[in-house]
Design a protein around this motif. Sequence first.
Motif, PDB file in Angstrom:
ATOM      1  N   ASP A  60     -11.400  77.265  68.094  1.00  0.00           N
ATOM      2  CA  ASP A  60     -10.705  77.991  69.161  1.00  0.00           C
ATOM      3  C   ASP A  60      -9.192  77.974  68.975  1.00  0.00           C
ATOM      4  OD1 ASP A  60     -13.081  78.637  70.351  1.00  0.00           O
ATOM      5  OD2 ASP A  60     -12.978  77.091  71.908  1.00  0.00           O
ATOM      6  N   SER A  61      -8.694  76.995  68.227  1.00  0.00           N
ATOM      7  CA  SER A  61      -7.246  76.874  68.018  1.00  0.00           C
ATOM      8  C   SER A  61      -6.724  77.784  66.909  1.00  0.00           C
ATOM      9  CB  SER A  61      -6.882  75.422  67.672  1.00  0.00           C
ATOM     10  OG  SER A  61      -7.309  75.084  66.349  1.00  0.00           O
ATOM     11  N   LEU A  62      -7.627  78.445  66.171  1.00  0.00           N
ATOM     12  CA  LEU A  62      -7.218  79.261  65.036  1.00  0.00           C
ATOM     13  C   LEU A  62      -6.568  80.565  65.482  1.00  0.00           C
ATOM     14  CD1 LEU A  62     -10.340  78.851  62.712  1.00  0.00           C
ATOM     15  CD2 LEU A  62      -8.157  77.642  62.555  1.00  0.00           C
ATOM     16  N   THR A  63      -5.618  81.028  64.686  1.00  0.00           N
ATOM     17  CA  THR A  63      -4.988  82.324  64.901  1.00  0.00           C
ATOM     18  C   THR A  63      -5.973  83.441  64.542  1.00  0.00           C
ATOM     19  OG1 THR A  63      -2.821  81.410  64.378  1.00  0.00           O
ATOM     20  CG2 THR A  63      -3.047  83.793  64.215  1.00  0.00           C
ATOM     21  N   MET A  64      -5.873  84.570  65.241  1.00  0.00           N
ATOM     22  CA  MET A  64      -6.706  85.729  64.923  1.00  0.00           C
ATOM     23  C   MET A  64      -5.926  86.675  64.013  1.00  0.00           C
ATOM     24  SD  MET A  64      -9.611  87.453  65.448  1.00  0.00           S
ATOM     25  CE  MET A  64     -10.343  86.895  67.005  1.00  0.00           C
ATOM     26  N   LYS A  65      -6.485  86.951  62.827  1.00  0.00           N
ATOM     27  CA  LYS A  65      -5.859  87.885  61.895  1.00  0.00           C
ATOM     28  C   LYS A  65      -6.513  89.251  62.041  1.00  0.00           C
ATOM     29  CE  LYS A  65      -4.836  88.635  56.989  1.00  0.00           C
ATOM     30  NZ  LYS A  65      -3.456  89.086  57.281  1.00  0.00           N
ATOM     31  N   ALA A  66      -5.700  90.293  62.159  1.00  0.00           N
ATOM     32  CA  ALA A  66      -6.222  91.636  62.412  1.00  0.00           C
ATOM     33  C   ALA A  66      -6.748  92.293  61.138  1.00  0.00           C
ATOM     34  CB  ALA A  66      -5.128  92.506  63.036  1.00  0.00           C
ATOM     35  N   LEU A  67      -7.636  93.249  61.318  1.00  0.00           N
ATOM     36  CA  LEU A  67      -8.131  94.116  60.252  1.00  0.00           C
ATOM     37  C   LEU A  67      -7.549  95.509  60.468  1.00  0.00           C
ATOM     38  CD1 LEU A  67     -11.900  93.088  60.177  1.00  0.00           C
ATOM     39  CD2 LEU A  67     -10.118  92.364  58.591  1.00  0.00           C
ATOM     40  N   PRO A  68      -7.469  96.354  59.412  1.00  0.00           N
ATOM     41  CA  PRO A  68      -7.907  96.116  58.028  1.00  0.00           C
ATOM     42  C   PRO A  68      -6.937  95.196  57.287  1.00  0.00           C
ATOM     43  CG  PRO A  68      -6.850  98.247  58.216  1.00  0.00           C
ATOM     44  CD  PRO A  68      -6.932  97.719  59.598  1.00  0.00           C
ATOM     45  N   MET A  69      -7.365  94.732  56.142  1.00  0.00           N
ATOM     46  CA  MET A  69      -6.476  93.927  55.298  1.00  0.00           C
ATOM     47  C   MET A  69      -6.845  94.145  53.834  1.00  0.00           C
ATOM     48  SD  MET A  69      -7.843  90.014  55.764  1.00  0.00           S
ATOM     49  CE  MET A  69      -9.426  89.471  55.097  1.00  0.00           C
ATOM     50  N   LYS A  70      -5.843  93.949  52.966  1.00  0.00           N
ATOM     51  CA  LYS A  70      -6.075  94.117  51.541  1.00  0.00           C
ATOM     52  C   LYS A  70      -5.296  93.062  50.759  1.00  0.00           C
ATOM     53  CE  LYS A  70      -2.418  97.597  50.886  1.00  0.00           C
ATOM     54  NZ  LYS A  70      -2.133  98.960  50.392  1.00  0.00           N
ATOM     55  N   TYR A  71      -5.668  92.927  49.509  1.00  0.00           N
ATOM     56  CA  TYR A  71      -5.030  91.942  48.629  1.00  0.00           C
ATOM     57  C   TYR A  71      -3.532  92.187  48.509  1.00  0.00           C
ATOM     58  CZ  TYR A  71      -3.260  90.091  44.233  1.00  0.00           C
ATOM     59  OH  TYR A  71      -2.481  89.480  43.280  1.00  0.00           O
ATOM     60  N   SER A  72      -2.781  91.091  48.549  1.00  0.00           N
ATOM     61  CA  SER A  72      -1.359  91.128  48.206  1.00  0.00           C
ATOM     62  C   SER A  72      -0.994  89.789  47.579  1.00  0.00           C
ATOM     63  CB  SER A  72      -0.489  91.387  49.440  1.00  0.00           C
ATOM     64  OG  SER A  72      -0.424  90.248  50.263  1.00  0.00           O
ATOM     65  N   PRO A  73      -0.165  89.805  46.530  1.00  0.00           N
ATOM     66  CA  PRO A  73       0.233  88.545  45.886  1.00  0.00           C
ATOM     67  C   PRO A  73       0.918  87.591  46.865  1.00  0.00           C
ATOM     68  CG  PRO A  73       0.832  90.419  44.517  1.00  0.00           C
ATOM     69  CD  PRO A  73       0.409  90.976  45.842  1.00  0.00           C
ATOM     70  N   GLU A  74       1.686  88.137  47.817  1.00  0.00           N
ATOM     71  CA  GLU A  74       2.415  87.293  48.767  1.00  0.00           C
ATOM     72  C   GLU A  74       1.455  86.528  49.675  1.00  0.00           C
ATOM     73  OE1 GLU A  74       4.843  90.375  47.121  1.00  0.00           O
ATOM     74  OE2 GLU A  74       3.002  90.552  48.314  1.00  0.00           O
ATOM     75  N   PHE A  75       0.414  87.210  50.146  1.00  0.00           N
ATOM     76  CA  PHE A  75      -0.527  86.530  51.032  1.00  0.00           C
ATOM     77  C   PHE A  75      -1.239  85.400  50.296  1.00  0.00           C
ATOM     78  CE2 PHE A  75      -4.588  85.703  53.000  1.00  0.00           C
ATOM     79  CZ  PHE A  75      -4.241  85.598  54.338  1.00  0.00           C
ATOM     80  N   VAL A  76      -1.691  85.681  49.084  1.00  0.00           N
ATOM     81  CA  VAL A  76      -2.407  84.667  48.308  1.00  0.00           C
ATOM     82  C   VAL A  76      -1.501  83.477  47.999  1.00  0.00           C
ATOM     83  CG1 VAL A  76      -3.528  84.211  46.102  1.00  0.00           C
ATOM     84  CG2 VAL A  76      -4.022  86.326  47.337  1.00  0.00           C
ATOM     85  N   ALA A  77      -0.220  83.750  47.783  1.00  0.00           N
ATOM     86  CA  ALA A  77       0.712  82.680  47.422  1.00  0.00           C
ATOM     87  C   ALA A  77       1.048  81.790  48.614  1.00  0.00           C
ATOM     88  CB  ALA A  77       1.992  83.272  46.837  1.00  0.00           C
ATOM     89  N   TYR A  78       1.220  82.389  49.800  1.00  0.00           N
ATOM     90  CA  TYR A  78       1.722  81.622  50.951  1.00  0.00           C
ATOM     91  C   TYR A  78       0.687  81.383  52.048  1.00  0.00           C
ATOM     92  CZ  TYR A  78       6.173  82.686  48.731  1.00  0.00           C
ATOM     93  OH  TYR A  78       7.210  82.797  47.823  1.00  0.00           O
ATOM     94  N   LEU A  79      -0.409  82.140  52.067  1.00  0.00           N
ATOM     95  CA  LEU A  79      -1.483  81.973  53.051  1.00  0.00           C
ATOM     96  C   LEU A  79      -0.949  81.903  54.487  1.00  0.00           C
ATOM     97  CD1 LEU A  79      -3.624  79.348  51.106  1.00  0.00           C
ATOM     98  CD2 LEU A  79      -3.908  81.843  51.135  1.00  0.00           C
ATOM     99  N   PRO A  80      -0.166  82.883  54.914  1.00  0.00           N
ATOM    100  CA  PRO A  80       0.375  82.856  56.274  1.00  0.00           C
ATOM    101  C   PRO A  80      -0.733  82.916  57.319  1.00  0.00           C
ATOM    102  CG  PRO A  80       0.652  85.026  55.293  1.00  0.00           C
ATOM    103  CD  PRO A  80       0.182  84.123  54.199  1.00  0.00           C
ATOM    104  N   GLN A  81      -0.489  82.274  58.462  1.00  0.00           N
ATOM    105  CA  GLN A  81      -1.405  82.207  59.606  1.00  0.00           C
ATOM    106  C   GLN A  81      -2.579  81.262  59.378  1.00  0.00           C
ATOM    107  OE1 GLN A  81      -1.813  86.729  59.778  1.00  0.00           O
ATOM    108  NE2 GLN A  81      -1.757  86.241  61.953  1.00  0.00           N
ATOM    109  N   MET A  82      -2.808  80.836  58.154  1.00  0.00           N
ATOM    110  CA  MET A  82      -3.983  80.016  57.888  1.00  0.00           C
ATOM    111  C   MET A  82      -3.707  78.546  58.216  1.00  0.00           C
ATOM    112  SD  MET A  82      -5.684  81.771  54.498  1.00  0.00           S
ATOM    113  CE  MET A  82      -7.331  81.246  54.955  1.00  0.00           C
ATOM    114  N   LYS A  83      -4.713  77.888  58.750  1.00  0.00           N
ATOM    115  CA  LYS A  83      -4.596  76.499  59.208  1.00  0.00           C
ATOM    116  C   LYS A  83      -5.483  75.609  58.357  1.00  0.00           C
ATOM    117  CE  LYS A  83      -4.998  73.764  63.483  1.00  0.00           C
ATOM    118  NZ  LYS A  83      -5.289  73.842  64.948  1.00  0.00           N
ATOM    119  N   LYS A  84      -4.964  74.430  58.036  1.00  0.00           N
ATOM    120  CA  LYS A  84      -5.739  73.497  57.209  1.00  0.00           C
ATOM    121  C   LYS A  84      -6.970  73.009  57.962  1.00  0.00           C
ATOM    122  CE  LYS A  84      -5.398  69.349  54.357  1.00  0.00           C
ATOM    123  NZ  LYS A  84      -4.530  68.275  53.829  1.00  0.00           N
TER     124      LYS A  84
END
Length: 209
Positions: A60-84
């Motif tokens: 329940d504490s996780l952020t909601m990421k919206a769709l649509p989404m596609k690959y980007s080098p920046e997202f893979v490198a930094y994983l924004p919004q993602m929680k350990k």
Amino acid sequence: MRKNVLILLLIGIGLLVVSCGNRKTAADYQGMIDSIRKAETEQQLLGSQGEKDPVLAFFDSLTMKALPMKYSPEFVAYLPQMKKVPAVFNGRFDYESNVELLTVKLPSYGNFHVMLMAEKLDSVSTSLYLCTMNQSYVLVDRLCIYEQKVTEKDGKLGLLRQEYYITSDYEITLVCIYRSEEEESDQEEWARRYKINKEGNFEEVIIEL
């Protein structure tokens, strides 16, 4: 109800003290009241923590990421919004506790929760997965949507990368791209498309040209 019990308790203590010939000051009584209130507060906190499901609390504490989404080098490198993911919950994704995982919530699909999960292979390498889970956050299915690795083709080393594009209604397109170490251009190896079926599994569908 608790207030009445507190008052009766203090009256009883007061009568007991008087009968023993000892006298208490107002400050003494205030200290006793504070101690009782503190004990009640701690008990309430312990009770609420005991009733809270830690698995539900985490998801329940996780952020909601919206769709649509596609690959980007920046997202893979930094994983924004993602929680350990706490190691104790790795089993929810069918992993051992010694693997570093991160996750973010995606919009639900039917009766299933959908998560984007990252597996940290090392300090620079990451794989991404889509995960479907039932209402109790038990894993139903998992699909790798991004990975990058060195591979050999025709006797030459090259970089193989899988990219993704996900629509708002969970049409998942995966494209595998290869680049030889001797070339500067990418070469598409294959493309596949998936959907989530009524059982919550990822099912491959035919790509219509």
